[in-house]
Design an enzyme around this catalytic site. Sequence first.
Site, PDB file in Angstrom:
ATOM      1  CE  LYS A  52     115.718  -0.487  25.954  1.00  0.00           C
ATOM      2  NZ  LYS A  52     114.353  -0.180  27.467  1.00  0.00           N
ATOM      3  N   GLY A  73     117.898  11.613  36.429  1.00  0.00           N
ATOM      4  CA  GLY A  73     116.799  11.221  35.126  1.00  0.00           C
ATOM      5  C   GLY A  73     115.375  11.215  35.711  1.00  0.00           C
ATOM      6  CG  ASN A  74     111.140   9.626  33.706  1.00  0.00           C
ATOM      7  OD1 ASN A  74     111.260   8.173  33.804  1.00  0.00           O
ATOM      8  ND2 ASN A  74     110.581  10.483  33.690  1.00  0.00           N
ATOM      9  N   GLY A 105     121.405   7.842  39.595  1.00  0.00           N
ATOM     10  CA  GLY A 105     121.119   9.089  38.042  1.00  0.00           C
ATOM     11  C   GLY A 105     120.318  10.069  38.866  1.00  0.00           C
TER      12      GLY A 105
HETATM   13  P1  NAD Z   1     117.626   9.880  32.209  1.00  0.00           P
HETATM   14  O1  NAD Z   1     118.064   9.854  30.914  1.00  0.00           O
HETATM   15  O2  NAD Z   1     116.305  10.190  32.277  1.00  0.00           O
HETATM   16  O3  NAD Z   1     118.885   9.694  33.195  1.00  0.00           O
HETATM   17  C1  NAD Z   1     119.769   9.126  33.383  1.00  0.00           C
HETATM   18  C2  NAD Z   1     120.568   9.327  34.829  1.00  0.00           C
HETATM   19  O4  NAD Z   1     121.335   8.926  34.895  1.00  0.00           O
HETATM   20  C3  NAD Z   1     121.057  11.234  34.453  1.00  0.00           C
HETATM   21  O5  NAD Z   1     120.974  11.500  35.782  1.00  0.00           O
HETATM   22  C4  NAD Z   1     122.992  11.195  33.974  1.00  0.00           C
HETATM   23  O6  NAD Z   1     123.506  11.865  34.646  1.00  0.00           O
HETATM   24  C5  NAD Z   1     122.634   9.481  35.393  1.00  0.00           C
HETATM   25  N1  NAD Z   1     123.854   9.132  35.131  1.00  0.00           N
HETATM   26  C6  NAD Z   1     124.513   8.623  33.677  1.00  0.00           C
HETATM   27  N2  NAD Z   1     125.689   8.214  33.543  1.00  0.00           N
HETATM   28  C7  NAD Z   1     125.966   7.713  35.034  1.00  0.00           C
HETATM   29  C8  NAD Z   1     126.940   7.853  35.877  1.00  0.00           C
HETATM   30  N3  NAD Z   1     128.192   7.523  35.380  1.00  0.00           N
HETATM   31  N4  NAD Z   1     127.156   7.846  37.207  1.00  0.00           N
HETATM   32  C9  NAD Z   1     126.118   8.983  37.380  1.00  0.00           C
HETATM   33  N5  NAD Z   1     124.793   9.005  36.830  1.00  0.00           N
HETATM   34  C10 NAD Z   1     125.389   8.387  36.034  1.00  0.00           C
HETATM   35  O7  NAD Z   1     117.342   8.400  31.968  1.00  0.00           O
HETATM   36  P2  NAD Z   1     115.624   7.654  32.959  1.00  0.00           P
HETATM   37  O8  NAD Z   1     115.385   7.086  31.918  1.00  0.00           O
HETATM   38  O9  NAD Z   1     115.831   7.900  34.208  1.00  0.00           O
HETATM   39  O10 NAD Z   1     116.659   5.885  32.745  1.00  0.00           O
HETATM   40  C11 NAD Z   1     117.477   5.348  33.919  1.00  0.00           C
HETATM   41  C12 NAD Z   1     117.391   3.957  33.920  1.00  0.00           C
HETATM   42  O11 NAD Z   1     116.266   3.349  33.565  1.00  0.00           O
HETATM   43  C13 NAD Z   1     118.519   3.186  32.474  1.00  0.00           C
HETATM   44  O12 NAD Z   1     118.768   1.849  32.500  1.00  0.00           O
HETATM   45  C14 NAD Z   1     117.037   2.862  31.649  1.00  0.00           C
HETATM   46  O13 NAD Z   1     117.531   1.295  30.673  1.00  0.00           O
HETATM   47  C15 NAD Z   1     115.698   2.066  32.729  1.00  0.00           C
HETATM   48  N6  NAD Z   1     114.667   2.435  32.374  1.00  0.00           N
HETATM   49  C16 NAD Z   1     114.055   3.611  31.764  1.00  0.00           C
HETATM   50  C17 NAD Z   1     112.899   3.644  31.549  1.00  0.00           C
HETATM   51  C18 NAD Z   1     111.717   5.297  31.887  1.00  0.00           C
HETATM   52  O14 NAD Z   1     110.603   4.811  31.686  1.00  0.00           O
HETATM   53  N7  NAD Z   1     112.748   5.995  31.404  1.00  0.00           N
HETATM   54  C19 NAD Z   1     111.905   2.631  32.070  1.00  0.00           C
HETATM   55  C20 NAD Z   1     112.481   0.977  32.455  1.00  0.00           C
HETATM   56  C21 NAD Z   1     113.680   1.279  32.345  1.00  0.00           C
END
Ligand code: NAD
Length: 428
Positions: A107, A221-222, A219
């Site tokens: 990571k 996000g993605n 959340g």
């Molecule tokens: P991202 O950056 O696309 O989105 C993050 C989201 O979380 C956003 O909508 C943001 O506004 C929201 N957020 C941040 N702080 C917040 C809070 N205090 N309250 C509510 N919402 C909040 O990130 P992502 O890629 O969607 O990843 C989200 C989680 O999934 C993380 O824990 C990441 O480690 C995990 N993850 C992601 C992937 C991936 O492929 N993207 C894979 C495995 C795990």
Amino acid sequence: MSATNYNPFENAQIQFDGVAEFLKLDSGMRDFLRQPMKEAHFTIPVKMDDGSTKVFNAFRIRHNDARGPGKGGIRFHPHETADTVRALSMWMTWKCAVVDIPLGGGKGGVICDPQEMSSGELERLCRGYIRQVWSQIGHEVDIPAPDMGTNPQCMIWMMDEYEAIMGAKFPGVITGKPVGMGGSLGRTEATGYGTVYCLKDLLKKMDIPVGSTSASIQGFGNVAEYAARLYTELGGKVIAVSCWNQADKTAYTFKKAAGCNIDELVGIKDSFGSIDVVKAKSLGYEILPGDDWLIQDVDILIPAALENQITPANFPSVSQKVKVICEAANGPVTPDCDPLIKDRGIMLVPDFLCNAGGVTCSYFEQVQCNMNYFWDKAEVLEKLEYAMTKAFRAVYDLANEKNVYMRDAAYIIAINRVSDAVKSRGWV
Ligand code: NAD
């Protein structure tokens, strides 16, 4: 206790120690697997647009590579810490093992606020990261990918910098690249879809039609967006989503009791997953405090943002209606909350299984890059659903057979596979 009082690495070690005891691992194996094999801590000086230089602290940590090269995303987040990256690298080891792909755990992270940076500043930060870490990554060594705060564009800048240093093309050095530049179709959807593939199979086993259920998501996000999309396509109703609002430096929950329209919300969010409050209000959404996603009267909670979000302090306000928690984020439930969730009989799909769709598709991306032959999206998603469902069923069946919590069952499978690899290499 507030979320910030929890140390994710201690959480990861507590979870590991419990299963190591259950599996009766010897002390050498325990010492080896409860900490990372390799850590890089470094600084990245970046020329900012105003002419000043800002120095960012960054990490690349490899927990274990007995089953294959390290694999794991790079997070850009203002609250990133070495311990968060250590925990996430350890979870990557278990994640790759539970879905049985030939990769280890790594990571990366940079302490920065990408929402406060211009595109030029971000590009210089991405290239600077690679200049510091290029000798410790590689398609046969350790393979980064996007995570919170980074995206396919960041991956291309990083791959380009790596190739410039190496003087040759290495599309397999990084995954999560844009489609057409060595990226896989389906990668954008993979983590959120993977969550819902597990959820779909779980609900089937619980004899609950998806169409009769409702969910609340932290959340947007993605991960959250694609989990919400597939879940609603299958007939489920998303009642609320919460996300961070950069302008107000706070989180909000956006609620529509009749069900959120995911396309509509996607249309008013920015590239960081923040929904526009004014536009949401005009579309009829209730705007509630950020933590209110957790107290909705729904069947399913999907934490898909940050770690340490469900704790003994806030768990009592979780609705009695909740039957399933899908940990789409990494480490969203604190270890001291697991017994409370277990006692209530809530089915928990643990993070390193629930969000393994992303790394599984990253593995597919590498396979396609190696062959220089790219599958269409339907083929990728079919293979992804097969891999996720197979992994979920193994965990669910073991949990039933041994009468253990699904997190423990997933750990038993993953830690057994990794310790077998370590043993057969003769390391311990
Ligand atoms: P991202 O950056 O696309 O989105 C993050 C989201 O979380 C956003 O909508 C943001 O506004 C929201 N957020 C941040 N702080 C917040 C809070 N205090 N309250 C509510 N919402 C909040 O990130 P992502 O890629 O969607 O990843 C989200 C989680 O999934 C993380 O824990 C990441 O480690 C995990 N993850 C992601 C992937 C991936 O492929 N993207 C894979 C495995 C795990």
